[in-house]
Design a protein around this motif. Structure first.
Motif, PDB file in Angstrom:
ATOM      1  N   ARG A 118       0.848  -1.201   0.000  1.00  0.00           N
ATOM      2  CA  ARG A 118       0.000   0.000   0.000  1.00  0.00           C
ATOM      3  C   ARG A 118       0.881   1.249   0.000  1.00  0.00           C
ATOM      4  O   ARG A 118       1.034   1.915   1.030  1.00  0.00           O
ATOM      5  N   PRO A 119       1.451   1.599  -1.151  1.00  0.00           N
ATOM      6  CA  PRO A 119       2.408   2.716  -1.183  1.00  0.00           C
ATOM      7  C   PRO A 119       1.834   4.055  -0.740  1.00  0.00           C
ATOM      8  O   PRO A 119       2.583   4.946  -0.353  1.00  0.00           O
ATOM      9  N   ASP A 120       0.512   4.194  -0.778  1.00  0.00           N
ATOM     10  CA  ASP A 120      -0.089   5.459  -0.348  1.00  0.00           C
ATOM     11  C   ASP A 120      -0.417   5.481   1.144  1.00  0.00           C
ATOM     12  O   ASP A 120      -0.866   6.506   1.657  1.00  0.00           O
ATOM     13  N   GLU A 121      -0.190   4.366   1.833  1.00  0.00           N
ATOM     14  CA  GLU A 121      -0.466   4.304   3.268  1.00  0.00           C
ATOM     15  C   GLU A 121       0.846   4.407   4.028  1.00  0.00           C
ATOM     16  O   GLU A 121       1.691   3.523   3.961  1.00  0.00           O
ATOM     17  N   LEU A 122       0.999   5.530   4.746  1.00  0.00           N
ATOM     18  CA  LEU A 122       2.248   5.802   5.452  1.00  0.00           C
ATOM     19  C   LEU A 122       2.014   5.873   6.948  1.00  0.00           C
ATOM     20  O   LEU A 122       1.009   6.415   7.403  1.00  0.00           O
ATOM     21  N   LEU A 123       2.964   5.347   7.684  1.00  0.00           N
ATOM     22  CA  LEU A 123       2.928   5.404   9.137  1.00  0.00           C
ATOM     23  C   LEU A 123       3.608   6.694   9.565  1.00  0.00           C
ATOM     24  O   LEU A 123       4.760   6.940   9.223  1.00  0.00           O
ATOM     25  N   GLN A 124       2.906   7.511  10.280  1.00  0.00           N
ATOM     26  CA  GLN A 124       3.402   8.702  10.963  1.00  0.00           C
ATOM     27  C   GLN A 124       4.359   9.539  10.118  1.00  0.00           C
ATOM     28  O   GLN A 124       5.563   9.331  10.135  1.00  0.00           O
ATOM     29  N   LEU A 125       3.805  10.499   9.404  1.00  0.00           N
ATOM     30  CA  LEU A 125       4.621  11.435   8.640  1.00  0.00           C
ATOM     31  C   LEU A 125       5.279  12.446   9.572  1.00  0.00           C
ATOM     32  O   LEU A 125       4.637  12.974  10.480  1.00  0.00           O
ATOM     33  N   TYR A 126       6.556  12.700   9.323  1.00  0.00           N
ATOM     34  CA  TYR A 126       7.295  13.734  10.032  1.00  0.00           C
ATOM     35  C   TYR A 126       7.733  14.789   9.030  1.00  0.00           C
ATOM     36  O   TYR A 126       8.183  14.449   7.931  1.00  0.00           O
ATOM     37  N   PRO A 127       7.645  16.070   9.385  1.00  0.00           N
ATOM     38  CA  PRO A 127       8.169  17.102   8.490  1.00  0.00           C
ATOM     39  C   PRO A 127       9.688  16.997   8.413  1.00  0.00           C
ATOM     40  O   PRO A 127      10.349  16.574   9.378  1.00  0.00           O
ATOM     41  N   GLY A 128      10.231  17.386   7.282  1.00  0.00           N
ATOM     42  CA  GLY A 128      11.669  17.290   7.057  1.00  0.00           C
ATOM     43  C   GLY A 128      12.520  18.142   7.973  1.00  0.00           C
ATOM     44  O   GLY A 128      13.732  17.938   8.056  1.00  0.00           O
ATOM     45  N   ASP A 129      11.914  19.084   8.689  1.00  0.00           N
ATOM     46  CA  ASP A 129      12.670  19.910   9.629  1.00  0.00           C
ATOM     47  C   ASP A 129      12.441  19.498  11.088  1.00  0.00           C
ATOM     48  O   ASP A 129      12.841  20.222  12.001  1.00  0.00           O
ATOM     49  N   ALA A 130      11.839  18.333  11.290  1.00  0.00           N
ATOM     50  CA  ALA A 130      11.652  17.842  12.669  1.00  0.00           C
ATOM     51  C   ALA A 130      13.033  17.566  13.283  1.00  0.00           C
ATOM     52  O   ALA A 130      13.966  17.187  12.580  1.00  0.00           O
ATOM     53  N   PRO A 131      13.176  17.740  14.593  1.00  0.00           N
ATOM     54  CA  PRO A 131      14.471  17.466  15.223  1.00  0.00           C
ATOM     55  C   PRO A 131      14.841  15.983  15.188  1.00  0.00           C
ATOM     56  O   PRO A 131      16.020  15.630  15.193  1.00  0.00           O
ATOM     57  N   SER A 132      13.817  15.122  15.131  1.00  0.00           N
ATOM     58  CA  SER A 132      14.043  13.682  15.056  1.00  0.00           C
ATOM     59  C   SER A 132      12.735  13.015  14.638  1.00  0.00           C
ATOM     60  O   SER A 132      11.686  13.670  14.599  1.00  0.00           O
ATOM     61  N   ALA A 133      12.818  11.733  14.338  1.00  0.00           N
ATOM     62  CA  ALA A 133      11.628  10.953  13.985  1.00  0.00           C
ATOM     63  C   ALA A 133      11.787   9.558  14.569  1.00  0.00           C
ATOM     64  O   ALA A 133      12.886   8.993  14.545  1.00  0.00           O
ATOM     65  N   VAL A 134      10.698   9.021  15.105  1.00  0.00           N
ATOM     66  CA  VAL A 134      10.721   7.667  15.676  1.00  0.00           C
ATOM     67  C   VAL A 134       9.482   6.923  15.185  1.00  0.00           C
ATOM     68  O   VAL A 134       8.366   7.438  15.274  1.00  0.00           O
ATOM     69  N   TRP A 135       9.720   5.731  14.644  1.00  0.00           N
ATOM     70  CA  TRP A 135       8.615   4.861  14.234  1.00  0.00           C
ATOM     71  C   TRP A 135       8.746   3.549  14.984  1.00  0.00           C
ATOM     72  O   TRP A 135       9.851   3.040  15.179  1.00  0.00           O
ATOM     73  N   GLU A 136       7.614   3.005  15.409  1.00  0.00           N
ATOM     74  CA  GLU A 136       7.587   1.690  16.050  1.00  0.00           C
ATOM     75  C   GLU A 136       6.691   0.787  15.221  1.00  0.00           C
ATOM     76  O   GLU A 136       5.507   1.082  15.024  1.00  0.00           O
ATOM     77  N   LEU A 137       7.279  -0.301  14.747  1.00  0.00           N
ATOM     78  CA  LEU A 137       6.604  -1.235  13.853  1.00  0.00           C
ATOM     79  C   LEU A 137       6.453  -2.588  14.528  1.00  0.00           C
ATOM     80  O   LEU A 137       7.411  -3.098  15.106  1.00  0.00           O
TER      81      LEU A 137
END
Length: 153
Positions: free
Chosen positions: A36-55
């Motif tokens: 499902r290429p159009d289904e994304l988990l938690q988008l972060y803006p490119g200027d966020a200080p960091s990004a964390v995903w839990e899968l």
């Protein structure tokens, strides 16, 4: 089992033109769901200080090693990875992908994967900016990513 992706050093929300790169605005990054290429988990803006995903993932024995499966795990046996999808977000909130990074599992040391299965989690730590200051893309393996097991609780 948990796969935790801890990203730092995001490239910014704007990336100007460069050779082979047309430049983009309002850049975001998220984890792409398998099939499902159009289904994304938690988008972060490119200027966020960091990004964390839990899968969520399931570890199954595969010969002498382990195979990881889950809704965000791509590829077939022996070729598993997670897509980090980069795109722009328009005024209506629509995401349009322009590149992806493949976070390959084949670079996980066997001892780290064994410990991750035993302790219930695997951690990937990486910078999301490439050597040209653009969003990280293509194949991502050590040394671009550091793999470790979650500490025992």
């Amino acid at each position: 089992m948990l796969i935790r992706i801890e990203a730092s050093d995001l490239p910014g929300r704007q990336c100007g033109q460069a050779p082979g790169f047309p430049g983009y605005s309002n850049i975001h990054v998220g984890v792409q769901r398998r099939g499902r290429p159009d289904e994304l988990l938690q988008l972060y803006p490119g200027d966020a200080p960091s990004a964390v995903w839990e899968l969520a993932a399931k570890a199954t024995r595969n010969g002498a090693g382990w195979d990881l499966l889950g809704p965000y795990v791509q590829g077939g046996p022996g070729g598993r990875f997670v897509y980090l999808s980069w795109g722009t977000v328009d005024e209506a909130g629509a995401f349009t992908m322009f590149r992806r990074a493949k976070l390959w599992f084949d670079g996980i040391p066997a001892s780290v994967l064994e410990a991750a299965v035993e302790h219930g989690g695997l951690v990937a730590r990486l910078s999301l900016t490439d050597s040209r200051g653009q969003p990280l893309c293509a194949a991502v393996r050590p040394p671009l990513v550091e793999w470790s097991a979650l500490p025992s609780s």
